[in-house]
Scaffold this motif. Structure first.
Motif, short mmCIF file in Angstrom:
data_model
loop_
_atom_site.label_atom_id
_atom_site.label_comp_id
_atom_site.label_asym_id
_atom_site.label_seq_id
_atom_site.Cartn_x
_atom_site.Cartn_y
_atom_site.Cartn_z
N SER A 222 5.57 -13.07 27.68
CA SER A 222 6.29 -12.37 26.61
C SER A 222 6.23 -13.17 25.31
CB SER A 222 7.76 -12.16 27.01
OG SER A 222 7.84 -11.35 28.16
N THR A 223 6.09 -12.47 24.20
CA THR A 223 5.98 -13.11 22.89
C THR A 223 7.32 -13.70 22.45
OG1 THR A 223 4.22 -11.58 22.26
CG2 THR A 223 5.36 -12.72 20.46
N ASP A 224 7.28 -14.89 21.90
CA ASP A 224 8.49 -15.54 21.41
C ASP A 224 9.09 -14.71 20.28
OD1 ASP A 224 10.19 -18.12 21.22
OD2 ASP A 224 9.51 -17.76 19.16
N ALA A 225 10.42 -14.53 20.31
CA ALA A 225 11.09 -13.67 19.33
C ALA A 225 10.94 -14.18 17.90
CB ALA A 225 12.57 -13.52 19.68
N SER A 226 10.98 -15.49 17.71
CA SER A 226 10.86 -16.04 16.36
C SER A 226 9.46 -15.81 15.79
CB SER A 226 11.20 -17.53 16.35
OG SER A 226 10.31 -18.26 17.17
N LEU A 227 8.44 -15.93 16.64
CA LEU A 227 7.07 -15.65 16.22
C LEU A 227 6.92 -14.18 15.84
CD1 LEU A 227 4.04 -16.49 15.99
CD2 LEU A 227 3.82 -15.89 18.41
N PHE A 228 7.48 -13.32 16.66
CA PHE A 228 7.42 -11.89 16.39
C PHE A 228 8.12 -11.55 15.07
CE2 PHE A 228 9.51 -7.74 16.64
CZ PHE A 228 8.41 -6.91 16.82
#
Length: 279
Positions: A222-228
């Motif tokens: 799953s993609t890191d929320a901060s990166l997203f």
């Protein structure tokens, strides 16, 4: 009136993507107003330490939304960007999930966004400027088993956003539809926790599969929320914001599934989420 862009974000509890949107916009020298319901305002205390303004706002309430929007405009003179992020998960088989739970998903995920738009638009229209960002989901295009009410609420967000993009264009307001893939946040734990209230009858043999669907977006790569959040913010603040932002783990897979024959999609989800069990 501030020269900085004034950004209003809904659904900003710590651990969620909204929290990360706030930090990402602040990093871009925007004045951010982080909002959430009264029960979660303590989650926003750390944002205040980063010079991010916080405000109580319940997307289910016309009075709350009207009061919050008027307060921001009175204080700052404008709202440049609205991030319609507030939302909830909704997991369970449609034939057994309570209609109250299904209705709640629609009221928050779909009507909550539209309520925000209706209250923010008069100010944006008067200035002939603004960006409205509605958060959808890959499952709004390709629905999965055991989360039909969530998928449907996000599919409605997609339809509303595509309509608003055309209807708001004469007023100089851009509408951006964000379509996240699997993003690591607190959504999975909230989904799993809500299942404890249910004692499935028709689907008791599928309890493990339903629980697996509840946490599906939070496992693996799953993609890191901060990166997203940073990716979305950079796109939204560009001179010409895109009509759609599709980003995150599994977006490529769902794009393929969206163009695949239904029998391929059905076979994939049947195996992935245990719908092939005999009862």
């Amino acid at each position: 009136m501030s020269d900085k862009k004034i950004v209003l974000v809904t659904g900003c509890a710590k651990g969620g993507i909204g929290y990360e949107y706030c930090k990402a916009f602040a990093e871009q020298n925007c004045h951010v107003v982080a909002s959430d319901i009264s029960q979660r305002m303590d989650d926003l205390l750390e944002l205040q330490e980063q010079q991010i303004e916080t405000l109580e706002l319940d997307v289910l309430s016309d009075i709350s939304v009207s009061s919050a929007v008027k307060a921001i405009i009175l204080k700052h003179g404008k709202i440049d960007v609205l991030i319609n992020n507030a939302g909830i998960g909704s997991t369970g088989p449609l034939a057994e999930l309570s209609l109250d739970e299904i209705k709640k998903a629609y009221e928050i995920n779909t009507l909550g966004q539209l309520r925000m738009v209706q209250h923010v638009m008069p100010s944006m229209a008067s200035r002939r400027s603004g960006v409205i960002v509605n958060v959808g989901s890959v499952v709004g295009k390709v629905p999965t088993p055991w989360a039909g009410s969530y998928c449907a609420s996000k599919a409605a967000v997609h339809s509303i956003s595509h309509t608003l993009r055309l209807e708001l264009k004469p007023f100089g307001v851009n509408v951006v539809l964000v379509i996240p893939g699997a993003i690591r946040s607190s959504l999975g734990s909230h989904n799993t926790g809500s299942l404890s209230h249910y004692d499935w009858k028709l689907y008791k043999d599928f309890s493990d599969a339903i629980a697996e669907r509840a946490r599906a977006s939070q496992v693996g790569k799953s993609t890191d929320a901060s990166l997203f959040a940073r990716h979305v913010v950079n796109k939204v603040l560009s001179p010409k914001p895109p009509k759609q932002i599709v980003f995150g783990h599994m977006t490529s897979l769902f794009a393929i599934l969206s163009f695949s024959p239904l029998w391929v999609r059905d076979l994939f989800f049947t195996k992935r989420f245990g719908v092939d069990k005999k009862v």
